[in-house]
Design a protein around this motif. Structure first.
Motif, short mmCIF file in Angstrom:
data_model
loop_
_atom_site.label_atom_id
_atom_site.label_comp_id
_atom_site.label_asym_id
_atom_site.label_seq_id
_atom_site.Cartn_x
_atom_site.Cartn_y
_atom_site.Cartn_z
N ALA A 1 2.48 9.41 -1.43
CA ALA A 1 1.04 9.66 -1.75
C ALA A 1 0.89 9.67 -3.30
CB ALA A 1 0.20 10.84 -1.13
N ALA A 2 2.04 10.30 -3.89
CA ALA A 2 2.14 10.59 -5.48
C ALA A 2 2.49 9.16 -6.00
CB ALA A 2 3.09 11.54 -5.71
N THR B 1 -4.42 11.86 0.89
CA THR B 1 -4.02 13.00 1.79
C THR B 1 -4.13 13.12 3.14
OG1 THR B 1 -4.78 14.02 -0.65
CG2 THR B 1 -4.55 15.59 1.47
N PHE B 2 -5.29 12.71 3.67
CA PHE B 2 -5.42 12.59 5.00
C PHE B 2 -4.43 11.85 5.62
CE2 PHE B 2 -7.46 10.19 8.82
CZ PHE B 2 -8.10 11.16 9.60
N ILE B 3 -4.06 10.65 5.33
CA ILE B 3 -3.24 9.53 5.76
C ILE B 3 -1.76 10.42 5.83
CG2 ILE B 3 -1.78 7.60 5.68
CD1 ILE B 3 -4.60 6.44 4.27
N SER B 4 -1.52 11.02 4.76
CA SER B 4 -0.02 11.57 4.58
C SER B 4 0.00 12.84 5.83
CB SER B 4 -0.20 12.49 3.34
OG SER B 4 1.27 13.02 3.23
N THR B 5 -1.11 13.73 5.83
CA THR B 5 -0.92 15.05 6.56
C THR B 5 -1.59 14.67 8.22
OG1 THR B 5 -3.21 15.69 6.17
CG2 THR B 5 -1.32 16.38 4.85
N GLU B 6 -2.40 14.05 8.45
CA GLU B 6 -3.09 13.61 9.54
C GLU B 6 -2.58 12.41 10.25
OE1 GLU B 6 -5.06 16.00 10.99
OE2 GLU B 6 -4.60 17.20 9.19
N ASP C 1 -5.97 2.16 1.36
CA ASP C 1 -5.62 1.18 2.56
C ASP C 1 -4.36 0.68 2.81
OD1 ASP C 1 -8.87 0.68 3.25
OD2 ASP C 1 -8.79 0.27 0.96
N ALA C 2 -3.71 0.59 1.57
CA ALA C 2 -2.23 -0.10 1.85
C ALA C 2 -1.72 1.12 2.51
CB ALA C 2 -1.67 -0.17 0.30
N TYR C 3 -1.82 2.45 2.37
CA TYR C 3 -0.97 3.63 3.00
C TYR C 3 -1.39 3.52 4.52
CZ TYR C 3 1.07 8.16 3.39
OH TYR C 3 1.77 9.20 3.67
N GLY C 4 -2.78 3.50 4.59
CA GLY C 4 -3.08 3.63 6.05
C GLY C 4 -2.67 2.51 6.93
N PHE C 5 -2.92 1.09 6.38
CA PHE C 5 -2.18 -0.01 6.97
C PHE C 5 -0.56 0.08 7.39
CE2 PHE C 5 0.46 -3.87 6.61
CZ PHE C 5 -0.31 -4.62 7.74
N GLY D 1 9.26 -1.56 6.76
CA GLY D 1 8.42 -1.39 7.77
C GLY D 1 8.07 0.19 7.67
N ALA D 2 8.99 1.05 6.75
CA ALA D 2 8.75 2.54 6.39
C ALA D 2 7.59 2.77 5.81
CB ALA D 2 10.16 2.94 6.09
N CYS D 3 7.53 4.10 5.47
CA CYS D 3 6.29 4.16 4.52
C CYS D 3 6.31 3.65 3.17
CB CYS D 3 5.94 5.97 4.53
SG CYS D 3 7.48 6.70 3.95
N SER D 4 7.46 3.21 2.56
CA SER D 4 7.83 2.71 1.41
C SER D 4 6.98 1.52 1.51
CB SER D 4 9.18 2.65 1.10
OG SER D 4 10.06 1.81 2.29
N LEU D 5 6.82 0.87 2.50
CA LEU D 5 5.89 -0.48 2.36
C LEU D 5 4.78 -0.37 1.71
CD1 LEU D 5 5.52 -3.33 3.47
CD2 LEU D 5 4.53 -2.61 5.51
N ALA D 6 4.05 0.99 1.63
CA ALA D 6 2.62 1.18 1.01
C ALA D 6 2.87 0.94 -0.41
CB ALA D 6 2.24 2.33 1.51
N VAL D 7 3.95 1.60 -0.94
CA VAL D 7 4.28 1.62 -2.34
C VAL D 7 4.68 -0.08 -2.59
CG1 VAL D 7 5.73 2.37 -4.43
CG2 VAL D 7 4.98 3.92 -2.26
N HIS D 8 5.23 -0.48 -1.86
CA HIS D 8 5.71 -1.92 -2.11
C HIS D 8 4.57 -2.91 -2.36
CE1 HIS D 8 8.33 -5.66 -0.59
NE2 HIS D 8 7.70 -5.68 -1.67
N ILE D 9 3.48 -2.57 -1.54
CA ILE D 9 2.25 -3.27 -1.33
C ILE D 9 1.60 -3.01 -2.73
CG2 ILE D 9 0.23 -3.51 -0.35
CD1 ILE D 9 1.25 -3.17 2.20
#
Length: 202
Positions: A67-68, A99-104, A155-159, A8-16
């Motif tokens: 993000a990278a 970038t927006f998702i990462s910072t905001e 979308d994966a990151y935002g989700f 459930g951490a932000c690593s989920l986005a990369v996993h997806i």
């Protein structure tokens, strides 16, 4: 490849994203409280920063920052469907959203809302700022099914980050288009597979 993650951490986005592009990878779970891996080793020996995601490539090199990593993984697909070709407007839009998702969003939720010791005044200020961002996203998603037009790593990151709202009790009822987008992303087979693999879905 090896993906060091915490459920459930932000690593989920990369996993997806890895599942979306059909990459072969191994998952290694990390306990972020104790900084140990599932085998009992010290995660700090692997990554001195102590946070996930961390992606270890076939050559043994290790790379961080969600993000990278999302841009790298999206480029593993020759069609670059999740990010767009270099120099394209599509890619610019996706990277802009990353970038927006990462910072905001990401840095709004974390660390402030995860820690009980955060002052109530700080918590209120963070929630007020996030509310303006949620409203912006809701307006965008009223016009488009996904953030950058078509489905992308943004979308994966935002989700992943917006999913924290449920865990933290941050209400999203005022943002119907944002909620509908969350449901659209959640319904994707690679997203379902990632959630299931991380024990977040029965």
């Amino acid at each position: 490849m090896k993906l060091y993650y915490s459920p459930g951490a932000c690593s989920l986005a990369v996993h997806i994203a890895l599942r979306e592009v059909g990459a072969a990878f191994e998952l290694i779970q990390v306990d972020l409280r104790t900084h140990t891996t599932e085998t009992g080793g010290s995660f700090l020996d692997v990554s001195p920063r102590g946070y996930v995601p961390l992606l270890e490539l076939g050559d043994g090199s290790r790379h961080a920052e969600g993000a990278a990593l999302l841009q790298y993984v999206a480029d593993l697909d020759p069609a670059r469907a999740l990010i767009g070709p270099p120099g394209s407007r599509q890619r610019l839009a996706v990277v802009e959203w990353l970038t927006f998702i990462s910072t905001e969003l990401h840095k709004g939720f974390s660390p402030w809302l995860w820690h009980k010791e955060t002052a109530e005044s700080t918590r209120k200020a963070v929630l007020a700022k996030l509310a303006t961002r949620f409203a912006e996203l809701d307006a965008v998603l009223a016009r488009s099914d996904f953030l950058a037009g078509g489905y992308s790593v943004a979308d994966a990151y935002g989700f992943t980050i917006l999913n924290w709202a449920h865990l933290l009790g941050v209400p999203l009822m005022a943002y119907p288009h944002l909620q509908a987008w969350m449901a659209r992303v959640a319904a994707r087979a690679p997203v379902q597979a990632a959630l299931r693999a991380e024990g977040l879905l029965a």
